[in-house]
Scaffold this motif. Structure first.
Motif, PDB file in Angstrom:
ATOM      1  N   GLU A   1     -67.550 -10.112 101.221  1.00 35.48           N
ATOM      2  CA  GLU A   1     -66.583  -9.022 101.259  1.00 35.48           C
ATOM      3  C   GLU A   1     -66.495  -8.380  99.879  1.00 35.48           C
ATOM      4  OE1 GLU A   1     -62.883 -10.461 102.763  1.00 35.48           O
ATOM      5  OE2 GLU A   1     -63.687 -10.936 104.760  1.00 35.48           O
ATOM      6  N   ASN A   2     -65.992  -7.157  99.848  1.00 38.95           N
ATOM      7  CA  ASN A   2     -65.855  -6.400  98.595  1.00 38.95           C
ATOM      8  C   ASN A   2     -67.188  -6.322  97.855  1.00 38.95           C
ATOM      9  OD1 ASN A   2     -62.966  -6.030  98.847  1.00 38.95           O
ATOM     10  ND2 ASN A   2     -62.762  -8.201  98.310  1.00 38.95           N
ATOM     11  N   VAL A   3     -68.226  -5.936  98.600  1.00 35.45           N
ATOM     12  CA  VAL A   3     -69.571  -5.808  98.044  1.00 35.45           C
ATOM     13  C   VAL A   3     -69.692  -4.467  97.322  1.00 35.45           C
ATOM     14  CG1 VAL A   3     -72.024  -5.690  98.627  1.00 35.45           C
ATOM     15  CG2 VAL A   3     -70.523  -7.252  99.875  1.00 35.45           C
ATOM     16  N   PRO A   4     -70.307  -4.440  96.138  1.00 31.99           N
ATOM     17  CA  PRO A   4     -70.527  -3.153  95.474  1.00 31.99           C
ATOM     18  C   PRO A   4     -71.366  -2.224  96.345  1.00 31.99           C
ATOM     19  CG  PRO A   4     -71.025  -4.992  93.999  1.00 31.99           C
ATOM     20  CD  PRO A   4     -70.835  -5.571  95.364  1.00 31.99           C
ATOM     21  N   THR A   5     -71.220  -0.937  96.140  1.00 34.96           N
ATOM     22  CA  THR A   5     -72.004   0.022  96.906  1.00 34.96           C
ATOM     23  C   THR A   5     -73.445   0.045  96.418  1.00 34.96           C
ATOM     24  OG1 THR A   5     -71.590   1.886  95.424  1.00 34.96           O
ATOM     25  CG2 THR A   5     -69.947   1.461  97.162  1.00 34.96           C
ATOM     26  N   ARG A   6     -74.296   0.614  97.221  1.00 34.57           N
ATOM     27  CA  ARG A   6     -75.712   0.738  96.853  1.00 34.57           C
ATOM     28  C   ARG A   6     -75.861   1.526  95.556  1.00 34.57           C
ATOM     29  NH1 ARG A   6     -79.677   0.124 100.760  1.00 34.57           N
ATOM     30  NH2 ARG A   6     -81.810   0.677 100.107  1.00 34.57           N
ATOM     31  N   ASP A   7     -75.114   2.613  95.443  1.00 33.53           N
ATOM     32  CA  ASP A   7     -75.213   3.436  94.224  1.00 33.53           C
ATOM     33  C   ASP A   7     -74.716   2.671  93.003  1.00 33.53           C
ATOM     34  OD1 ASP A   7     -76.348   5.583  95.494  1.00 33.53           O
ATOM     35  OD2 ASP A   7     -74.460   6.671  95.766  1.00 33.53           O
ATOM     36  N   GLU A   8     -73.660   1.869  93.164  1.00 31.17           N
ATOM     37  CA  GLU A   8     -73.141   1.089  92.039  1.00 31.17           C
ATOM     38  C   GLU A   8     -74.170   0.069  91.558  1.00 31.17           C
ATOM     39  OE1 GLU A   8     -68.315   1.190  93.000  1.00 31.17           O
ATOM     40  OE2 GLU A   8     -69.595  -0.371  93.879  1.00 31.17           O
ATOM     41  N   ILE A   9     -74.839  -0.580  92.505  1.00 33.00           N
ATOM     42  CA  ILE A   9     -75.851  -1.557  92.118  1.00 33.00           C
ATOM     43  C   ILE A   9     -77.032  -0.870  91.443  1.00 33.00           C
ATOM     44  CG2 ILE A   9     -77.513  -3.239  93.007  1.00 33.00           C
ATOM     45  CD1 ILE A   9     -75.465  -3.995  95.136  1.00 33.00           C
ATOM     46  N   LYS A  10     -77.454   0.275  91.964  1.00 29.68           N
ATOM     47  CA  LYS A  10     -78.579   0.989  91.351  1.00 29.68           C
ATOM     48  C   LYS A  10     -78.222   1.445  89.940  1.00 29.68           C
ATOM     49  CE  LYS A  10     -80.972   3.831  94.115  1.00 29.68           C
ATOM     50  NZ  LYS A  10     -81.259   4.807  95.203  1.00 29.68           N
ATOM     51  N   GLU A  11     -76.991   1.914  89.750  1.00 25.80           N
ATOM     52  CA  GLU A  11     -76.586   2.346  88.414  1.00 25.80           C
ATOM     53  C   GLU A  11     -76.583   1.177  87.441  1.00 25.80           C
ATOM     54  OE1 GLU A  11     -75.761   5.543  87.031  1.00 25.80           O
ATOM     55  OE2 GLU A  11     -77.036   5.852  88.790  1.00 25.80           O
ATOM     56  N   ALA A  12     -76.123   0.005  87.903  1.00 35.07           N
ATOM     57  CA  ALA A  12     -76.124  -1.182  87.037  1.00 35.07           C
ATOM     58  C   ALA A  12     -77.551  -1.552  86.650  1.00 35.07           C
ATOM     59  CB  ALA A  12     -75.443  -2.349  87.751  1.00 35.07           C
ATOM     60  N   ILE A  13     -78.481  -1.442  87.593  1.00 41.21           N
ATOM     61  CA  ILE A  13     -79.887  -1.740  87.308  1.00 41.21           C
ATOM     62  C   ILE A  13     -80.442  -0.750  86.293  1.00 41.21           C
ATOM     63  CG2 ILE A  13     -82.206  -1.767  88.301  1.00 41.21           C
ATOM     64  CD1 ILE A  13     -80.901  -2.741  90.928  1.00 41.21           C
ATOM     65  N   PHE A  14     -80.197   0.532  86.524  1.00 43.95           N
ATOM     66  CA  PHE A  14     -80.714   1.565  85.612  1.00 43.95           C
ATOM     67  C   PHE A  14     -80.155   1.379  84.202  1.00 43.95           C
ATOM     68  CE2 PHE A  14     -81.019   4.576  89.489  1.00 43.95           C
ATOM     69  CZ  PHE A  14     -82.296   4.130  89.776  1.00 43.95           C
ATOM     70  N   ILE A  15     -78.844   1.172  84.110  1.00 50.93           N
ATOM     71  CA  ILE A  15     -78.208   1.041  82.795  1.00 50.93           C
ATOM     72  C   ILE A  15     -78.765  -0.177  82.049  1.00 50.93           C
ATOM     73  CG2 ILE A  15     -76.025   0.502  81.645  1.00 50.93           C
ATOM     74  CD1 ILE A  15     -74.652   2.237  83.808  1.00 50.93           C
ATOM     75  N   THR A  16     -78.944  -1.273  82.779  1.00 51.08           N
ATOM     76  CA  THR A  16     -79.468  -2.486  82.135  1.00 51.08           C
ATOM     77  C   THR A  16     -80.873  -2.262  81.601  1.00 51.08           C
ATOM     78  OG1 THR A  16     -78.130  -3.852  83.631  1.00 51.08           O
ATOM     79  CG2 THR A  16     -79.929  -4.941  82.452  1.00 51.08           C
ATOM     80  N   LEU A  17     -81.722  -1.624  82.396  1.00 48.98           N
ATOM     81  CA  LEU A  17     -83.095  -1.354  81.951  1.00 48.98           C
ATOM     82  C   LEU A  17     -83.117  -0.398  80.764  1.00 48.98           C
ATOM     83  CD1 LEU A  17     -84.884  -1.016  85.407  1.00 48.98           C
ATOM     84  CD2 LEU A  17     -85.158  -2.876  83.755  1.00 48.98           C
ATOM     85  N   ILE A  18     -82.304   0.648  80.836  1.00 48.45           N
ATOM     86  CA  ILE A  18     -82.289   1.647  79.759  1.00 48.45           C
ATOM     87  C   ILE A  18     -81.768   1.028  78.464  1.00 48.45           C
ATOM     88  CG2 ILE A  18     -81.214   3.802  78.982  1.00 48.45           C
ATOM     89  CD1 ILE A  18     -81.245   4.667  81.981  1.00 48.45           C
ATOM     90  N   ARG A  19     -80.697   0.241  78.567  1.00 50.04           N
ATOM     91  CA  ARG A  19     -80.143  -0.409  77.376  1.00 50.04           C
ATOM     92  C   ARG A  19     -81.184  -1.316  76.710  1.00 50.04           C
ATOM     93  NH1 ARG A  19     -75.649   1.705  74.948  1.00 50.04           N
ATOM     94  NH2 ARG A  19     -73.866   1.833  76.359  1.00 50.04           N
ATOM     95  N   ASN A  20     -81.986  -1.983  77.526  1.00 50.07           N
ATOM     96  CA  ASN A  20     -83.008  -2.886  76.984  1.00 50.07           C
ATOM     97  C   ASN A  20     -84.308  -2.171  76.632  1.00 50.07           C
ATOM     98  OD1 ASN A  20     -82.111  -5.861  77.125  1.00 50.07           O
ATOM     99  ND2 ASN A  20     -81.471  -5.095  79.128  1.00 50.07           N
ATOM    100  N   GLY A  21     -84.425  -0.908  76.991  1.00 52.16           N
ATOM    101  CA  GLY A  21     -85.677  -0.193  76.748  1.00 52.16           C
ATOM    102  C   GLY A  21     -86.822  -0.771  77.565  1.00 52.16           C
ATOM    103  N   MET A  22     -86.526  -1.280  78.730  1.00 54.00           N
ATOM    104  CA  MET A  22     -87.541  -1.902  79.585  1.00 54.00           C
ATOM    105  C   MET A  22     -87.983  -0.916  80.657  1.00 54.00           C
ATOM    106  SD  MET A  22     -86.069  -5.775  80.069  1.00 54.00           S
ATOM    107  CE  MET A  22     -85.832  -6.871  78.667  1.00 54.00           C
ATOM    108  N   PHE A  23     -89.150  -0.335  80.469  1.00 56.56           N
ATOM    109  CA  PHE A  23     -89.664   0.657  81.405  1.00 56.56           C
ATOM    110  C   PHE A  23     -91.026   0.268  81.983  1.00 56.56           C
ATOM    111  CE2 PHE A  23     -87.031   2.992  78.277  1.00 56.56           C
ATOM    112  CZ  PHE A  23     -86.016   3.403  79.130  1.00 56.56           C
ATOM    113  N   ASP A  24     -91.537  -0.889  81.594  1.00 59.35           N
ATOM    114  CA  ASP A  24     -92.828  -1.339  82.103  1.00 59.35           C
ATOM    115  C   ASP A  24     -92.951  -2.842  81.859  1.00 59.35           C
ATOM    116  OD1 ASP A  24     -95.329  -1.096  83.295  1.00 59.35           O
ATOM    117  OD2 ASP A  24     -96.351  -0.657  81.410  1.00 59.35           O
ATOM    118  N   ASN A  25     -93.791  -3.481  82.667  1.00 59.14           N
ATOM    119  CA  ASN A  25     -94.090  -4.904  82.473  1.00 59.14           C
ATOM    120  C   ASN A  25     -92.825  -5.757  82.413  1.00 59.14           C
ATOM    121  OD1 ASN A  25     -96.203  -6.770  82.319  1.00 59.14           O
ATOM    122  ND2 ASN A  25     -96.014  -6.955  80.105  1.00 59.14           N
ATOM    123  N   SER A  26     -91.851  -5.397  83.247  1.00 60.78           N
ATOM    124  CA  SER A  26     -90.562  -6.086  83.238  1.00 60.78           C
ATOM    125  C   SER A  26     -90.222  -6.576  84.641  1.00 60.78           C
ATOM    126  CB  SER A  26     -89.447  -5.155  82.746  1.00 60.78           C
ATOM    127  OG  SER A  26     -89.767  -4.604  81.489  1.00 60.78           O
TER     128      SER A  26
END
Length: 575
Positions: free
Chosen positions: A342-367
């Motif tokens: 219950e109280n599951v994050p939305t699809r967009d919320e999860i995608k934003e968390a993924i994008f932000i984490t990758l961008i913060r780490n500078g991980m755009f390949d081989n990750s």
């Protein structure tokens, strides 16, 4: 003896950290004179803080050093005894011994003091767990975040690092547990010889004590050395709980730099080498925030801790794109629904968390991303999901991670005795975090010095490996087990599509272990490993023991697919 320039050793700590005991320890040496908090008067004068001894201290600034105990007393008018005057004339003034030990409280380093205070001499940091500091702190002054001074202690550590003078850090717990080893290590870091005399001193007040000693030093005056800690601590005063929450992360931050760390149970193992050293510094998403690697933790009340009650997905990043992101999210939400989250994050919320984490780490390949969604934190420990009233916990762990198997020369498998879970017990189509079934099989593989272990179903047919799906080639036909017991993997489905597109014959059916042993080619599939050729199973060579032509053909097709498809990471631009 004529006075000359001395080498200053600065000790920085919070109050109630055994700093006076350590001062007494250094005072036992014949080559060291000691100063007890020489910046204290300046601290009180500038801050205006009240102390029982404030007026007496401000009326004079006393420099007490080991060689001036009986005959020399330097007294300064309060107007003259400002911090810089103290620093230049007392801390760095001439002396009759080789070294001068200065005990400092971190909060006493105020703005406006000369840079020489940090640039000159040798420095070390003494820390103590706030759990042990706070119970006795309020004997003289009420504890506060400012009075504790841990924030300033972190600032001092960082400032010294920035000027190229990284200070050694010692923990008071180590001094109590093994004083000789800790002092030897500290002396080595300070490049001075250790002396056994540092381990003992006479009980009672000492001439080197500051005039505040009657208020603060009653316990240390009863000591004759570093005393072993109590086997069981005293109860923590929960009126200081908020202060503990504020200060404990700062202590832990400094504790990471202690060479030898104390443990409540046993000495910790040595720090291991990471498979990819670049992952030592990374940022992970936990809950609703980004945190550094060592701070990225979930609550002990979280369901993933309480019972492995969580679902997860593995994702790969290629050339600024997340491969098969939507398919993985479909399965994540299906798994969460099957477990009645219950109280599951939305699809967009999860995608934003993924994008932000990758961008913060500078991980755009081989990750690689380990995406987890737990049922969340409980209000009390227990099995029932009725205790989960905070909502789900989202974890996005992104790492630099090439494929984990040798996809060029191939891998070795063995058959495990551990059977794959049946849908009668726990359906493998739920991609859950309770992986004990797989882990038991992996242990068998590790013991056999194999890369992974094949798991059979309850009827003795091949299901999958402990971590991947499996494919077999026999006389031009590509075979893979039904997804009855195994996880219907995203990479498995992708490769099945590629088999058809490459105009090969695909059969999804029961496969016996002997068919694997006698196959022309075998490979495994998974997000973390991609397509991994298998060259040996249970001691039997597969085919000619090399990567087969069908495997290579599908590896090439899969690689091309990852280069061309995926959900783009915002802000990524090809270079």
């Amino acid at each position: 003896m004529a006075e000359s320039e001395v080498e200053v050793i600065h000790s920085w700590s919070a109050p109630r950290s055994l700093s006076t005991s350590l001062m007494y320890s250094f005072a036992q040496r014949d080559d060291i004179e000691v100063l007890d908090e020489p910046l204290y008067a300046n601290f009180l004068r500038v801050t205006g803080l009240d102390r029982p001894y404030r007026e007496e201290l401000l009326s004079k600034m006393v420099s007490l050093s080991q060689n001036y105990l009986c005959s020399n007393l330097h007294v300064f008018d309060a107007k003259e005894s400002d911090g810089n005057k103290v620093t230049n004339d007392i801390i760095f003034g001439p002396g009759k011994k080789k070294y001068r030990f200065c005990k400092h409280m971190s909060k006493q380093r105020l703005q406006g003091l000369t840079d020489d205070l940090m640039k000159k001499g040798k420095h070390f940091i003494l820390i103590r767990n706030p759990l042990d500091i706070l119970p006795s702190f309020d004997k003289v002054v009420p504890p506060s975040f400012y009075e504790l001074g841990l924030a300033e202690l972190v600032c001092i550590y960082n400032e010294l690092r920035e000027i190229g003078k990284s200070p050694p850090v010692i923990d008071a717990a180590e001094l109590q547990q093994d004083p000789e080893a800790t002092l030897r290590g500290l002396c080595d870091d300070l490049e001075i010889p250790f002396e056994p005399a540092m381990l003992k001193w006479e009980a009672g007040p000492r001439p080197i004590d500051g005039l505040w000693a009657p208020w603060w030093y009653k316990s240390v005056h009863k000591s004759t050395g570093f005393e072993k800690p109590r086997k069981y601590p005293q109860p923590f005063p929960f009126s200081f709980y908020d202060l503990l929450e504020q200060s404990l992360p700062l202590y832990n931050m400094l504790r990471r730099h202690v060479k030898k760390k104390s443990s409540l149970l046993r000495p910790p193992p040595p720090t291991p080498d990471l498979p990819v050293p670049a992952n030592e510094k990374l940022l992970a998403w936990v809950g609703d925030e980004i945190m550094p690697r060592d701070s990225a933790k979930v609550s002990v009340f979280d369901s993933v801790v309480q019972g492995g009650d969580s679902v997860w997905e593995g994702l790969r990043v290629y050339n600024g794109q997340i491969f098969k992101l939507e398919e993985h999210l479909d399965r994540l939400f299906d798994s969460a629904k099957a477990l009645a989250f219950e109280n599951v994050p939305t699809r967009d919320e999860i995608k934003e968390a993924i994008f932000i984490t990758l961008i913060r780490n500078g991980m755009f390949d081989n990750s690689h991303i380990r995406l987890s969604l737990t049922r969340g934190k409980k209000v009390t420990s227990g099995m029932s999901p009725a205790f989960n009233l905070y909502g789900c916990t989202l974890i996005v762990l992104a790492e630099w991670k090439p494929p984990v198997y040798d996809n060029t020369r191939g891998i070795v498998l063995v058959a495990a005795t551990t059977r794959r879970n049946s849908p009668n017990n726990l359906d493998s189509k739920i991609h859950h975090n309770n992986l004990l079934n797989n882990i038991l099989a992996k242990i068998e593989g590790n013991n056999a010095k194999a890369d992974d272990a094949i798991m059979l179903d309850q009827d003795g047919y091949v299901s999958e490996t402990n971590a991947t799906n499996i494919f077999v080639v026999k006389k031009g036909r590509v075979l893979t087990p039904h997804a009855d017991y195994c996880l219907p993997g995203i990479t498995r489905a992708t490769v099945m599509d590629l088999v058809v597109k490459e105009q090969l014959i695909l059969e999804e059916r029961r496969i016996s272990l002997s068919e694997v042993h006698t196959a022309d080619e075998v490979w495994t599939t998974g997000t973390m490993g991609e397509l991994s050729p298998v060259v040996k199973v249970d001691g039997r060579i597969i085919g000619n023991g090399e990567v087969g032509p069908v495997t290579r053909r599908l590896q090439a097709a899969y690689k091309k697919l990852t280069e061309q498809h995926g959900v783009p990471i915002p802000t990524y631009t090809k270079t």
